[in-house]
Scaffold this active site. Structure first.
Site, PDB file in Angstrom:
ATOM      1  N   HIS A  18     -58.470-157.757 102.878  1.00  0.00           N
ATOM      2  CA  HIS A  18     -57.572-157.036 101.961  1.00  0.00           C
ATOM      3  C   HIS A  18     -56.145-157.583 102.001  1.00  0.00           C
ATOM      4  CE1 HIS A  18     -60.401-153.303 102.103  1.00  0.00           C
ATOM      5  NE2 HIS A  18     -60.873-154.243 101.344  1.00  0.00           N
ATOM      6  N   CYS A  48     -39.661-166.560  93.637  1.00  0.00           N
ATOM      7  CA  CYS A  48     -40.712-167.314  94.332  1.00  0.00           C
ATOM      8  C   CYS A  48     -40.126-168.624  94.837  1.00  0.00           C
ATOM      9  CB  CYS A  48     -41.857-167.598  93.371  1.00  0.00           C
ATOM     10  SG  CYS A  48     -43.010-168.835  93.972  1.00  0.00           S
TER      11      CYS A  48
END
Ligand code: APR
Length: 223
Positions: free
Chosen positions: A104, A131
């Site tokens: 996950h 980013c």
């Protein structure tokens, strides 16, 4: 022996990290649709970052417990151990477990929703964070949300199907595909949990109690 282990939030509960579905659990305090879905992130990224920033701070203050440590010791022993976790905390790593498969995702990692770049997350993330690879302001926690496909599913299915022993520890078995992994097991199966999970009937054997007591005792028997 080839042992494949799947852990859930219950293994980190005694380190002070809340579980999801127990009394007072995270999903009793937050609407998962707001903080753990791509749609929620699109609607209100600041709310989602606040949620994971709080969990990251909590995790940074927490320490691995006796269950994490016992599993690390087991992996260091003679058995061939594969450790899969649904947890996004880094307590298995900090306890010394090598090669943890995070199905996950990981709280301490960031992901660019634009170019898929990944990097170590700062403690506090915000929607304005660019980013480092493409400069887009589309950074999110590298966590698998509801409606998204978990990571490493081929390796996970292989590790469960080829194990002599499959063990699920500290999970309610309410969330798929993790809750269905026991169906793939061809060897023995064991559930270790505070109480019977939603899939308890699918397991050959069970041990109930707090992970910090039951897991070290089980590992001591195996070693
Ligand atoms: N020791 C052992 N088991 C415990 C302990 C403990 N100290 N405390 C709680 N448990 C058990 C509970 O009885 C419960 O069955 O841990 C389980 C926790 O269940 P959940 O809160 O549903 O967590 P988990 O099964 O890991 O959730 C699966 O759902 O919310 C999503 O992506 C999230 O990975 C998560 C997934």
């Amino acid at each position: 022996m080839k042992i494949t282990i799947l852990t859930g939030a219950g293994v980190s509960a005694e380190s002070g990290l809340g579980t999801f579905r127990d009394a007072g659990g995270l999903w009793t305090q937050y609407d998962l649709n707001d903080v753990a879905t791509p749609e929620g992130f699109a609607r209100n990224p600041a709310l989602v970052h606040d949620f994971y920033n709080a969990r990251r701070a909590n995790c940074a203050e927490a320490s691995p417990n006796a269950a994490h440590e016992a599993l690390a010791a087991l992996a260091a022993g003679a058995h061939d151990v594969t450790l899969i976790t649904q947890n996004i905390d880094d307590l298995h790593h900090r306890a010394g477990s090598p090669d943890v498969i995070h199905m996950h995702g990981e709280l301490m990692r960031a992901l660019c929703a634009q170019c898929d770049a990944r990097w170590d997350a700062p403690l506090v993330m915000s929607p304005q964070d660019p980013c480092p690879a493409c400069s887009a302001k589309a950074t999110r926690p590298d966590v698998v949300w509801f409606g998204e496909i978990p990571y490493h599913m081929d390796a996970i299915a292989q590790a469960v199907a080829t194990a002599d022993l499959f063990v699920a520890i500290g999970t309610s078995a309410e969330v798929y595909p993790a809750a269905g992994l026991v169906e793939l097991a061809q060897g023995q199966t064991l559930e270790i949990n505070l109480e019977p999970s939603a899939r308890a009937n699918a397991f050959d054997a069970h041990r109930f109690g707090p992970a910090t007591q039951v897991v070290p005792a089980w590992v001591a028997e195996l070693r």
